[in-house]
Design a protein around this motif. Structure first.
Motif, PDB file in Angstrom:
ATOM      1  N   PRO A 119       0.748  -0.985  -0.052  1.00  0.00           N
ATOM      2  CA  PRO A 119       0.204  -0.321  -0.304  1.00  0.00           C
ATOM      3  C   PRO A 119       1.286   1.250   0.304  1.00  0.00           C
ATOM      4  O   PRO A 119       1.692   1.000   0.372  1.00  0.00           O
ATOM      5  N   GLY A 186      -5.146  -0.890  -3.725  1.00  0.00           N
ATOM      6  CA  GLY A 186      -6.334  -0.245  -2.473  1.00  0.00           C
ATOM      7  C   GLY A 186      -6.318   1.167  -2.879  1.00  0.00           C
ATOM      8  O   GLY A 186      -5.137   1.954  -3.345  1.00  0.00           O
ATOM      9  N   ASP A 187      -7.365   1.537  -2.488  1.00  0.00           N
ATOM     10  CA  ASP A 187      -7.390   3.128  -3.006  1.00  0.00           C
ATOM     11  C   ASP A 187      -7.627   3.631  -1.953  1.00  0.00           C
ATOM     12  O   ASP A 187      -8.040   5.155  -1.741  1.00  0.00           O
ATOM     13  N   TYR A 188      -6.114   3.882  -1.302  1.00  0.00           N
ATOM     14  CA  TYR A 188      -6.005   4.802  -0.167  1.00  0.00           C
ATOM     15  C   TYR A 188      -4.193   4.888  -0.088  1.00  0.00           C
ATOM     16  O   TYR A 188      -3.620   3.870  -0.413  1.00  0.00           O
ATOM     17  N   GLN A 189      -3.910   5.947   0.947  1.00  0.00           N
ATOM     18  CA  GLN A 189      -2.939   6.085   0.975  1.00  0.00           C
ATOM     19  C   GLN A 189      -2.932   5.588   2.937  1.00  0.00           C
ATOM     20  O   GLN A 189      -3.369   6.664   3.069  1.00  0.00           O
ATOM     21  N   ILE A 200      -5.038   7.670   7.606  1.00  0.00           N
ATOM     22  CA  ILE A 200      -5.608   7.187   6.462  1.00  0.00           C
ATOM     23  C   ILE A 200      -6.460   7.407   5.072  1.00  0.00           C
ATOM     24  O   ILE A 200      -7.660   8.203   5.583  1.00  0.00           O
ATOM     25  N   THR A 202      -8.748   7.814   1.803  1.00  0.00           N
ATOM     26  CA  THR A 202      -8.852   7.692   0.972  1.00  0.00           C
ATOM     27  C   THR A 202      -9.361   8.069  -0.213  1.00  0.00           C
ATOM     28  O   THR A 202      -9.363   9.547   0.252  1.00  0.00           O
ATOM     29  N   PHE A 203      -9.319   7.617  -1.331  1.00  0.00           N
ATOM     30  CA  PHE A 203      -9.606   8.201  -3.235  1.00  0.00           C
ATOM     31  C   PHE A 203     -10.490   7.448  -3.504  1.00  0.00           C
ATOM     32  O   PHE A 203     -11.161   6.328  -3.342  1.00  0.00           O
ATOM     33  N   ASN A 204     -11.489   8.555  -3.921  1.00  0.00           N
ATOM     34  CA  ASN A 204     -12.481   7.364  -4.767  1.00  0.00           C
ATOM     35  C   ASN A 204     -12.534   8.028  -6.491  1.00  0.00           C
ATOM     36  O   ASN A 204     -12.495   8.815  -7.276  1.00  0.00           O
TER      37      ASN A 204
END
Length: 205
Positions: A119, A186-189, A200, A202-204
């Motif tokens: 990630p 995963g769409d997060y950092q 954390i 998150t991205f859309n």
């Protein structure tokens, strides 16, 4: 009656990235590659009519974005494919009337892929980045259609001088997009502050 041209070319280079190194001390390299081909055809159908066609393709590849704060695993591979095409008809009537109709097309479509299976992370205290690239699974693209027509009439040394009349049209349609697909890690950092977990994000997609 028939004229044609074709060309193929490829080039590339590898450049050391300033202040970016592997764990064993070797410099991290920016890899760049390009390949091209172009074809042009001109056909004189009759003494007064000619058709011209053009096709040009380019592919650009880079493995990039390493730095003092971004290790080799967090780089990105970027590919862009460019297309340029044209078709044109030219016609002459007598010594005064010229007609030209043409349609051109340009587009590029790309793909950006991260290299890591971990990630994405960033440490806001040290600015160090690890894990997958945030641009992973992006598909940028642009397309443009351009149509143009001209009718030109020219008469020299008439009615006290040289005279020219011209009419026509010029139309262009432009589209662009940047598609964000789901990232493989995963769409997060994950965000840290000097090694301590913080947030954390998150991205859309």
């Amino acid at each position: 009656k028939l004229w044609f041209f074709a060309s193929v070319r490829a080039d590339g280079n590898d450049q050391d990235v300033q202040d970016a190194f592997y764990d064993d001390g070797r410099p991290i390299v920016l890899n760049s590659r390009q390949c091209y081909h172009v074809e042009k055809l001109s056909y004189q159908m009759t003494p007064n009519n000619r058709v011209i066609g053009l096709n040009h393709f380019m592919r650009e590849f880079q493995r990039r974005d390493a730095s003092l704060f971004v290790p080799a695993e967090s780089r990105m591979e970027s590919r862009l494919d460019y297309n340029i095409r044209k078709i044109e008809w030219q016609s002459v009537r007598g010594s005064s009337l010229l007609t030209s109709l043409q349609h051109g097309y340009f587009d590029y479509i790309g793909l950006r892929e991260g290299l890591s299976d971990r990630p994405a992370t960033i440490d806001i205290g040290t600015q160090m980045v690890t894990g997958n690239h945030l641009s992973d699974a992006q598909i940028p693209g642009v397309s443009r259609h351009h149509s143009r027509g001209v009718v030109q009439w020219y008469r020299p040394n008439a009615w006290g001088g040289n005279h020219e009349a011209r009419t026509g049209f010029d139309y262009m349609r432009y589209d662009s997009h940047n598609i964000n697909q789901a990232q493989r890690t995963g769409d997060y950092q994950l965000r840290f502050n000097n090694g301590e977990p913080l947030q954390i994000v998150t991205f859309n997609p």
